[in-house]
Motif scaffolding. Structure first.
Motif, PDB file in Angstrom:
ATOM      1  N   GLY A  99      55.526 -15.791  13.834  1.00  0.00           N
ATOM      2  CA  GLY A  99      56.077 -17.092  13.454  1.00  0.00           C
ATOM      3  C   GLY A  99      55.072 -18.027  12.808  1.00  0.00           C
ATOM      4  N   HIS A 100      53.808 -17.621  12.698  1.00  0.00           N
ATOM      5  CA  HIS A 100      52.769 -18.473  12.103  1.00  0.00           C
ATOM      6  C   HIS A 100      52.216 -17.785  10.864  1.00  0.00           C
ATOM      7  N   THR A 101      52.955 -17.862   9.772  1.00  0.00           N
ATOM      8  CA  THR A 101      52.576 -17.165   8.546  1.00  0.00           C
ATOM      9  C   THR A 101      51.434 -17.842   7.801  1.00  0.00           C
ATOM     10  N   ASP A 102      50.941 -18.948   8.316  1.00  0.00           N
ATOM     11  CA  ASP A 102      49.799 -19.618   7.694  1.00  0.00           C
ATOM     12  C   ASP A 102      48.474 -19.204   8.329  1.00  0.00           C
ATOM     13  N   LYS A 103      48.520 -18.487   9.436  1.00  0.00           N
ATOM     14  CA  LYS A 103      47.303 -18.020  10.114  1.00  0.00           C
ATOM     15  C   LYS A 103      47.298 -16.494  10.104  1.00  0.00           C
ATOM     16  N   LEU A 104      46.487 -15.970   9.204  1.00  0.00           N
ATOM     17  CA  LEU A 104      46.411 -14.527   9.029  1.00  0.00           C
ATOM     18  C   LEU A 104      45.027 -14.027   9.433  1.00  0.00           C
ATOM     19  N   TRP A 105      44.919 -12.736   9.619  1.00  0.00           N
ATOM     20  CA  TRP A 105      43.630 -12.075   9.737  1.00  0.00           C
ATOM     21  C   TRP A 105      43.548 -11.113   8.568  1.00  0.00           C
ATOM     22  N   VAL A 106      42.348 -10.803   8.141  1.00  0.00           N
ATOM     23  CA  VAL A 106      42.144  -9.847   7.065  1.00  0.00           C
ATOM     24  C   VAL A 106      41.069  -8.862   7.496  1.00  0.00           C
ATOM     25  N   GLU A 107      41.258  -7.614   7.075  1.00  0.00           N
ATOM     26  CA  GLU A 107      40.284  -6.571   7.384  1.00  0.00           C
ATOM     27  C   GLU A 107      40.184  -5.655   6.172  1.00  0.00           C
ATOM     28  N   PHE A 108      38.957  -5.375   5.758  1.00  0.00           N
ATOM     29  CA  PHE A 108      38.741  -4.532   4.586  1.00  0.00           C
ATOM     30  C   PHE A 108      38.419  -3.115   5.002  1.00  0.00           C
TER      31      PHE A 108
END
Length: 190
Positions: A99-108
């Motif tokens: 429900g919080h599409t403004d707080k993401l994590w990213v992993e390369f």
């Protein structure tokens, strides 16, 4: 006397502990709210960023996001060096909390993330996106990372200043930003 010192220390610890736990959220930057990831996907030009080790030597950077059926985003970051070489990194981004599409994590995807999966996830908070999904500000909650993004490689000065003002209001040090080098400047060096 010793009991008084113990009570004072205990009271101070409780007060400081209460302050620390209640102020963490108030210190975090405010995010954009509900972000339509379908509209967010596509190509973004990095106009400016705070200095970071993994983008050293990048004169121009761009990010490409594509929405996956599971709701995650495929990520392709490209970096054009001042030597006119294109480097790339692929990964994925996901929603930190439902429900919080403004707080993401990213992993390369690299040898280290394959060695220790999940340990290398980084916060990717969308702090601002305009109504037309043409400009965005992305940062980390600790304010070490900041990116000013646009669908075009340049913006009018007034629009750039508006984005800088929004970043400063969130507590980011915009005086340290590294700005995108123009195509003409890269070509002129060769």
């Amino acid at each position: 006397m010793r009991a008084a010192h113990l009570l004072l220390a205990l009271g101070l610890a409780l007060v400081l502990g209460g302050c620390a736990s209640s102020s963490v959220d108030s210190l975090a930057p405010k995010t954009a709210g509900n972000v339509d990831l379908k509209r967010y996907q596509g190509k973004w030009f990095e106009l400016a960023r705070l200095p970071m080790r993994f983008q050293e030597g990048c004169a121009q950077s761009e990010a490409h996001y594509n929405l996956k059926p599971d709701g995650s985003l495929g990520v392709l970051n490209r970096c054009r060096t001042e030597g006119d070489e294109w480097l790339r990194a692929e990964g994925r981004a996901g929603i930190e909390a439902p429900g919080h599409t403004d707080k993401l994590w990213v992993e390369f995807d690299n040898w280290f993330t394959r060695l220790v999966p999940g340990l290398t996830k980084a916060d990717y908070w969308i702090l601002y996106v305009d109504d037309h999904y043409r400009t965005a500000i992305v940062g980390s909650p600790n304010r070490k990372y900041l990116w000013i993004l646009s669908r075009t490689p340049s913006l009018p000065a007034w629009e750039r200043e508006n984005l800088l003002s929004k970043a400063r209001q969130q507590g980011y040090d915009t005086s340290r930003l590294i700005w995108r080098v123009s195509d003409k400047a890269i070509v002129a060096r060769h």
